[in-house]
Write an enzyme that holds these catalytic residues in place. Sequence first.
Site, short mmCIF file in Angstrom:
data_model
loop_
_atom_site.label_atom_id
_atom_site.label_comp_id
_atom_site.label_asym_id
_atom_site.label_seq_id
_atom_site.Cartn_x
_atom_site.Cartn_y
_atom_site.Cartn_z
N ARG A 245 -1.91 8.52 -6.44
CA ARG A 245 -1.50 7.96 -5.12
C ARG A 245 -0.97 6.82 -5.16
O ARG A 245 -1.00 6.05 -6.54
CB ARG A 245 -2.93 7.86 -4.26
CG ARG A 245 -3.20 9.12 -3.62
CD ARG A 245 -3.95 8.98 -2.31
NE ARG A 245 -3.13 8.18 -1.44
CZ ARG A 245 -3.49 7.47 -0.32
NH1 ARG A 245 -4.67 7.22 -0.25
NH2 ARG A 245 -2.52 6.90 0.41
N ASP A 270 -10.18 6.58 -2.46
CA ASP A 270 -9.93 5.28 -2.82
C ASP A 270 -11.34 4.91 -3.61
O ASP A 270 -11.95 5.71 -3.80
CB ASP A 270 -9.79 4.44 -1.46
CG ASP A 270 -8.42 4.66 -0.92
OD1 ASP A 270 -7.57 5.08 -1.48
OD2 ASP A 270 -8.40 4.28 0.32
N GLU A 541 -0.37 -3.54 4.99
CA GLU A 541 0.33 -3.43 3.86
C GLU A 541 1.78 -3.89 4.16
O GLU A 541 2.40 -3.41 5.04
CB GLU A 541 0.18 -2.07 3.23
CG GLU A 541 -1.30 -2.04 2.80
CD GLU A 541 -1.47 -0.38 2.87
OE1 GLU A 541 -2.43 -0.12 1.74
OE2 GLU A 541 -1.17 0.09 3.74
N ARG A 557 2.53 -2.85 8.18
CA ARG A 557 1.45 -1.85 8.69
C ARG A 557 0.73 -2.53 9.61
O ARG A 557 0.29 -3.55 9.40
CB ARG A 557 0.67 -1.04 7.57
CG ARG A 557 -0.13 -0.21 8.28
CD ARG A 557 -1.11 0.39 7.05
NE ARG A 557 -2.12 1.27 7.27
CZ ARG A 557 -3.14 1.89 6.68
NH1 ARG A 557 -2.85 1.67 5.35
NH2 ARG A 557 -4.05 2.63 6.96
N TYR A 653 2.21 7.25 1.95
CA TYR A 653 2.79 6.18 1.03
C TYR A 653 4.25 6.42 0.37
O TYR A 653 4.11 7.49 -0.27
CB TYR A 653 1.66 5.40 -0.03
CG TYR A 653 0.77 4.79 0.85
CD1 TYR A 653 -0.24 5.14 1.84
CD2 TYR A 653 0.22 3.53 0.51
CE1 TYR A 653 -1.13 4.50 2.55
CE2 TYR A 653 -1.06 2.78 1.04
CZ TYR A 653 -1.56 3.39 1.86
OH TYR A 653 -2.39 2.84 2.63
#
EC number: 3.2.1.18
Length: 697
Positions: A245, A270, A541, A557, A653
């Site tokens: 990721r 995550d 972000e 974001r 992403y």
Amino acid sequence: MNKRGLYSKLGISVVGISLLMGVPTLIHANELNYGQLSISPIFQGGSYQLNNKSIDISSLLLDKLSGESQTVVMKFKADKPNSLQALFGLSNSKAGFKNNYFSIFMRDSGEIGVEIRDAQKGINYLFSRPASLWGKHKGQAVENTLVFVSDSKDKTYTMYVNGIEVFSETVDTFLPISNINGIDKATLGAVNREGKEHYLAKGSIDEISLFNKAISDQEVSTIPLSNPFQLIFQSGDSTQANYFRIPTLYTLSSGRVLSSIDARYGGTHDSKSKINIATSYSDDNGKTWSEPIFAMKFNDYEEQLVYWPRDNKLKNSQISGSASFIDSSIVEDKKSGKTILLADVMPAGIGNNNANKADSGFKEINGHYYLKLKKNGDNDFRYTVRENGVVYNETTNKPTNYTINDKYEVLEGGKSLTVEQYSVDFDSGSLRERHNGKQVPMNVFYKDSLFKVTPTNYIAMTTSQNRGESWEQFKLLPPFLGEKHNGTYLCPGQGLALKSSNRLIFATYTSGELTYLISDDSGQTWKKSSASIPFKNATAEAQMVELRDGVIRTFFRTTTGKIAYMTSRDSGETWSKVSYIDGIQQTSYGTQVSAIKYSQLIDGKEAVILSTPNSRSGRKGGQLVVGLVNKEDDSIDWKYHYDIDLPSYGYAYSAITELPNHHIGVLFEKYDSWSRNELHLSNVVQYIDLEINDLTK
């Protein structure tokens, strides 16, 4: 450079229940190229246009269907698919047998799957994987290559799409697709259930072949592909990660294109998890890529190729004891020529949700910050790491016999201490984290260390002197918000090197602000510049571009459903208020956005290119949006919107860079990484090459 092929293998499955059906027409068999297969097909044909009417191939196929193992090979296009449609079906069309059929189906979200059903035998299997298909590329329908293998020997049903194994499911009660009770119809573009067409399809089947044999993985790998993408990082590569990721791309001044990514070992979760930072590079405009290496890694947990469960019972399982790195960002320092990579660092068992928000992990003494440590058995942090790595007892105000080296490993009297490494597996329906017998150097970020850091988040920096061929040991950056505040979170992607100075800037975020980390000495020291934002809990972000000398535009974001931006006109020292881009939509929780300043004029103007999903209903509908800069006021006219794939296909992403040949390289998560239904998908971070003319048509 170690060049490698891009065929890859992965395995993920979703088990479910039922869904499908269809109807008939005619065909002609062509000589089709299916690689080095060891047997001839019992049926082959193409091409067929599917327009909500089935094509009957019963008379050409059914009398040849025999044995207990079969393989279906299909090349098909579907750039305007129905929401649920069958590509191929075998069925019992008689009244009372509507649940006796086999179907290969797809959804307009990019999901691919099969159903195997026989009501009399009590069989009702559904296996599928989301985010498996391409719809279009450069405005043209993409030919997907599908291989489905029904293997009676291993009792498995396996699906490959575009050279990637998307699921492989083993069952206790195996039903050959040829043995479904009463099969009398074979159809393309639908399934015939009780004489009616179900799951009608739109698109085309360019080629299809069926075999009375389960072909091998090796034979599958010889089938020619028409993929629009490459895999820079892939399941089973040198990282031994099954999941990736948070991609980045950065074009160095030498023309080398560098990429970094999270190599994730505990599914796509995550932190808390086991995550390393891997890098790869290309010296030929992205055509081939080096074997990945690690820029940052911990050794407390083994690098294992683990297939993380996707079922509702186990998919939320997380590795609870590993230290990790997450969210990397890259910049090149033109003064020294070195490449700088930053990433967030999480101690054992720590992620964003449980990091101590009221502690930086450092103690300030006479204007210097020293890393705090807690010794096993103590209730608080009574030690600091001083000059030369000496562990200092703050209670006695004396040095101890312990030191911490440049890898954050613990030594006693100059001798390295060790801990036993962990491995993970799934045993009896639960995740197990167990010692594996291997001794590794003790590290203050590990859960079994004698001394441990504060359980909060940190930012680490590593550098490369040879453009990403190797990386030095990481160093922790000091806190920028004081002793009593956790570290800021790094914005993944690119840092910014200003053109007319030696200034480097990385964007980070914390509650209510963007915190810019600034260095004017090649990363030796850093200061901060803060800019308030009107969101307290946003994952803000951000990515920066330099519109002109000293004028920086940051895109980030938000939680508003829009992409925000702010501007600095003094090289990042101060920042404007927040504004928003119209014409691009995101969800209420937002998604990271990638941005670059293009080096060439477009329509006679300087240009900025954004990469983002453009959808309110999920991380999908990926677009590259070209904005033309008005020099008078630095406003941007977002003139061109290029669709990466279908609006309903996942796009999360992403990373973009201008290649040396002025093409645009795009490395992106081709799935909805927010969706709980799309957790733990392998080989969905894909790379494509676009010409600027593709974006501005």
